[in-house]
Write a protein that holds these residues in place. Structure first.
Motif, mmCIF file in Angstrom:
data_model
loop_
_atom_site.group_PDB
_atom_site.id
_atom_site.type_symbol
_atom_site.label_atom_id
_atom_site.label_comp_id
_atom_site.label_asym_id
_atom_site.label_seq_id
_atom_site.Cartn_x
_atom_site.Cartn_y
_atom_site.Cartn_z
ATOM 1 N N VAL A 1 0.857 -1.192 0.000
ATOM 2 C CA VAL A 1 0.000 0.000 0.000
ATOM 3 C C VAL A 1 0.891 1.238 0.000
ATOM 4 O O VAL A 1 2.008 1.211 0.513
ATOM 5 C CB VAL A 1 -0.953 0.012 1.215
ATOM 6 C CG1 VAL A 1 -2.007 -1.078 1.091
ATOM 7 C CG2 VAL A 1 -0.191 -0.152 2.527
ATOM 8 N N PRO A 2 0.413 2.344 -0.585
ATOM 9 C CA PRO A 2 1.268 3.522 -0.736
ATOM 10 C C PRO A 2 1.581 4.248 0.561
ATOM 11 O O PRO A 2 2.383 5.184 0.556
ATOM 12 C CB PRO A 2 0.477 4.417 -1.706
ATOM 13 C CG PRO A 2 -0.935 3.975 -1.551
ATOM 14 C CD PRO A 2 -0.869 2.509 -1.276
ATOM 15 N N HIS B 1 8.648 3.210 -1.277
ATOM 16 C CA HIS B 1 9.002 4.379 -2.070
ATOM 17 C C HIS B 1 10.520 4.516 -2.111
ATOM 18 O O HIS B 1 11.217 4.190 -1.148
ATOM 19 C CB HIS B 1 8.389 5.644 -1.467
ATOM 20 C CG HIS B 1 6.887 5.626 -1.421
ATOM 21 N ND1 HIS B 1 6.108 6.202 -2.407
ATOM 22 C CD2 HIS B 1 6.024 5.092 -0.511
ATOM 23 C CE1 HIS B 1 4.822 6.033 -2.103
ATOM 24 N NE2 HIS B 1 4.747 5.355 -0.966
ATOM 25 N N VAL B 2 11.034 5.030 -3.225
ATOM 26 C CA VAL B 2 12.470 5.257 -3.345
ATOM 27 C C VAL B 2 12.896 6.416 -2.463
ATOM 28 O O VAL B 2 13.882 6.335 -1.724
ATOM 29 C CB VAL B 2 12.845 5.524 -4.821
ATOM 30 C CG1 VAL B 2 14.312 5.946 -4.935
ATOM 31 C CG2 VAL B 2 12.580 4.289 -5.670
ATOM 32 N N ASP B 3 12.181 7.511 -2.539
ATOM 33 C CA ASP B 3 12.482 8.707 -1.736
ATOM 34 C C ASP B 3 11.180 9.142 -1.082
ATOM 35 O O ASP B 3 10.503 10.038 -1.573
ATOM 36 C CB ASP B 3 13.063 9.804 -2.634
ATOM 37 C CG ASP B 3 13.518 11.015 -1.843
ATOM 38 O OD1 ASP B 3 13.669 10.890 -0.609
ATOM 39 O OD2 ASP B 3 13.697 12.086 -2.453
ATOM 40 N N PRO B 4 10.794 8.482 0.014
ATOM 41 C CA PRO B 4 9.455 8.698 0.565
ATOM 42 C C PRO B 4 9.226 10.123 1.040
ATOM 43 O O PRO B 4 10.057 10.702 1.753
ATOM 44 C CB PRO B 4 9.388 7.700 1.730
ATOM 45 C CG PRO B 4 10.809 7.396 2.068
ATOM 46 C CD PRO B 4 11.573 7.501 0.792
ATOM 47 N N ASP B 5 8.104 10.668 0.617
ATOM 48 C CA ASP B 5 7.633 11.963 1.107
ATOM 49 C C ASP B 5 6.774 11.671 2.332
ATOM 50 O O ASP B 5 5.590 11.340 2.220
ATOM 51 C CB ASP B 5 6.825 12.669 0.003
ATOM 52 C CG ASP B 5 6.350 14.050 0.419
ATOM 53 O OD1 ASP B 5 6.206 14.293 1.631
ATOM 54 O OD2 ASP B 5 6.087 14.868 -0.477
ATOM 55 N N LEU B 6 7.385 11.767 3.507
ATOM 56 C CA LEU B 6 6.703 11.319 4.723
ATOM 57 C C LEU B 6 5.465 12.161 5.026
ATOM 58 O O LEU B 6 4.474 11.644 5.554
ATOM 59 C CB LEU B 6 7.676 11.347 5.902
ATOM 60 C CG LEU B 6 8.879 10.400 5.773
ATOM 61 C CD1 LEU B 6 9.760 10.489 7.015
ATOM 62 C CD2 LEU B 6 8.434 8.960 5.533
ATOM 63 N N ALA B 7 5.504 13.441 4.684
ATOM 64 C CA ALA B 7 4.330 14.287 4.928
ATOM 65 C C ALA B 7 3.172 13.865 4.032
ATOM 66 O O ALA B 7 2.023 13.776 4.474
ATOM 67 C CB ALA B 7 4.681 15.749 4.694
ATOM 68 N N ALA B 8 3.465 13.565 2.764
ATOM 69 C CA ALA B 8 2.414 13.130 1.845
ATOM 70 C C ALA B 8 1.866 11.767 2.252
ATOM 71 O O ALA B 8 0.663 11.518 2.147
ATOM 72 C CB ALA B 8 2.959 13.084 0.421
ATOM 73 N N ILE B 9 2.749 10.886 2.713
ATOM 74 C CA ILE B 9 2.300 9.573 3.174
ATOM 75 C C ILE B 9 1.394 9.716 4.386
ATOM 76 O O ILE B 9 0.348 9.057 4.487
ATOM 77 C CB ILE B 9 3.516 8.675 3.478
ATOM 78 C CG1 ILE B 9 4.216 8.283 2.167
ATOM 79 C CG2 ILE B 9 3.099 7.431 4.256
ATOM 80 C CD1 ILE B 9 5.538 7.582 2.361
ATOM 81 N N GLU C 1 3.176 7.682 -8.858
ATOM 82 C CA GLU C 1 4.485 7.662 -9.512
ATOM 83 C C GLU C 1 5.588 7.294 -8.526
ATOM 84 O O GLU C 1 6.499 6.530 -8.864
ATOM 85 C CB GLU C 1 4.765 9.016 -10.170
ATOM 86 C CG GLU C 1 3.865 9.285 -11.366
ATOM 87 C CD GLU C 1 4.216 10.585 -12.060
ATOM 88 O OE1 GLU C 1 5.177 11.264 -11.630
ATOM 89 O OE2 GLU C 1 3.526 10.926 -13.040
ATOM 90 N N SER C 2 5.512 7.819 -7.316
ATOM 91 C CA SER C 2 6.518 7.492 -6.310
ATOM 92 C C SER C 2 6.477 6.016 -5.951
ATOM 93 O O SER C 2 7.517 5.358 -5.817
ATOM 94 C CB SER C 2 6.291 8.350 -5.059
ATOM 95 O OG SER C 2 7.173 7.988 -4.023
ATOM 96 N N TYR C 3 5.275 5.489 -5.825
ATOM 97 C CA TYR C 3 5.119 4.071 -5.500
ATOM 98 C C TYR C 3 5.604 3.202 -6.661
ATOM 99 O O TYR C 3 6.264 2.174 -6.451
ATOM 100 C CB TYR C 3 3.653 3.775 -5.178
ATOM 101 C CG TYR C 3 3.397 2.384 -4.666
ATOM 102 C CD1 TYR C 3 3.517 2.086 -3.313
ATOM 103 C CD2 TYR C 3 3.036 1.349 -5.526
ATOM 104 C CE1 TYR C 3 3.284 0.808 -2.834
ATOM 105 C CE2 TYR C 3 2.809 0.080 -5.066
ATOM 106 C CZ TYR C 3 2.929 -0.183 -3.716
ATOM 107 O OH TYR C 3 2.711 -1.459 -3.251
ATOM 108 N N GLN C 4 5.314 3.610 -7.891
ATOM 109 C CA GLN C 4 5.777 2.856 -9.059
ATOM 110 C C GLN C 4 7.299 2.831 -9.130
ATOM 111 O O GLN C 4 7.901 1.827 -9.531
ATOM 112 C CB GLN C 4 5.191 3.461 -10.338
ATOM 113 C CG GLN C 4 3.712 3.193 -10.533
ATOM 114 C CD GLN C 4 3.418 1.730 -10.795
ATOM 115 O OE1 GLN C 4 4.019 1.119 -11.658
ATOM 116 N NE2 GLN C 4 2.479 1.164 -10.043
ATOM 117 N N ALA C 5 7.939 3.932 -8.755
ATOM 118 C CA ALA C 5 9.402 3.958 -8.735
ATOM 119 C C ALA C 5 9.943 2.950 -7.723
ATOM 120 O O ALA C 5 10.946 2.267 -7.975
ATOM 121 C CB ALA C 5 9.896 5.366 -8.408
ATOM 122 N N GLY C 6 9.268 2.817 -6.596
ATOM 123 C CA GLY C 6 9.675 1.820 -5.622
ATOM 124 C C GLY C 6 9.497 0.409 -6.141
ATOM 125 O O GLY C 6 10.340 -0.464 -5.907
#
Length: 201
Positions: free
Chosen positions: A88-89, A95-103, A154-159
């Motif tokens: 799950v996202p 994520h490769v470079d997780p945006d913790l605030a967005a998560i 897109e971030s999840y797909q990169a992961g």
């Protein structure tokens, strides 16, 4: 072949009606409810009475995750088909470079669905650890298009692009031209993926 079919979160066995119809005469697709309490071992225990004859398992989203858990428990399972069930996202490790605030914001948004125990259970489940323990032939079908409004896609797909090459050779990865909710938008594609992977097994 008998095939247990497992729906995604918020879904029901009726989601599989068109797939059942299309595969009739080729495979006995048996849709089952996937329900809480959300301890994964107890979820699997509730499926066991339906698993006579060593069936294959087909799942989408959460159901795909449960299908992988089933295969890890049952290495004799003849085939597993996981439609876009790989995490799950809100899992930072996906994520490769997780945006913790967005998560964190997405985690809060998910609360509107009203199943906090399920949301936590999904977030606690590392599907790639599960995949590493699967010995059955397995198809992991991955969506390539976002659903409308789908956040962090897109971030999840990169992961995924980083992590999918680490899967063991018994797991075949295919990418399909469609969104996560492909069972609703194109059940024929789901039936085709299932038919092709089960051919000769």
């Amino acid at each position: 072949m008998k095939v247990l079919a497992l729906h995604g979160a918020g879904g029901s066995p009726q989601d599989w009606e068109k797939v059942v119809t299309e595969l009739a005469g080729e495979h006995e697709v048996v849709p089952l409810p996937v329900e809480g309490p959300w301890d994964w071992e107890s979820v699997l225990d509730r499926l066991e009475p339906h698993a006579t004859g060593n069936p294959a398992v087909l799942g989408i989203s959460m159901g795909g995750m449960v299908a992988a858990l089933w295969a890890r428990r049952h290495p004799e399972c003849p085939a597993v088909i996981d439609i876009d069930g790989h995490g799950v996202p809100t899992q930072a490790q996906r994520h490769v470079d997780p945006d913790l605030a967005a998560i964190a914001a997405l985690r809060e948004a998910f609360k509107q669905y009203g199943e906090p125990e399920l949301q936590q259970a999904l977030e606690d489940l590392d599907c790639f650890e599960v995949f590493a323990g699967v010995r059955s032939p397995m198809l992991l079908a991955v969506a390539t298009r976002a659903m409308p409004g789908q956040l962090l896609f897109e971030s999840y797909q990169a992961g995924l692009a980083r992590d999918l090459p680490s899967l063991p050779p018994n797991i075949t990865v295919t990418r399909y031209d469609g969104p996560h909710n492909i069972l609703a938008t194109d059940p024929h594609l789901v039936a085709t993926l299932t038919r092709e992977f089960l051919a000769g097994r």
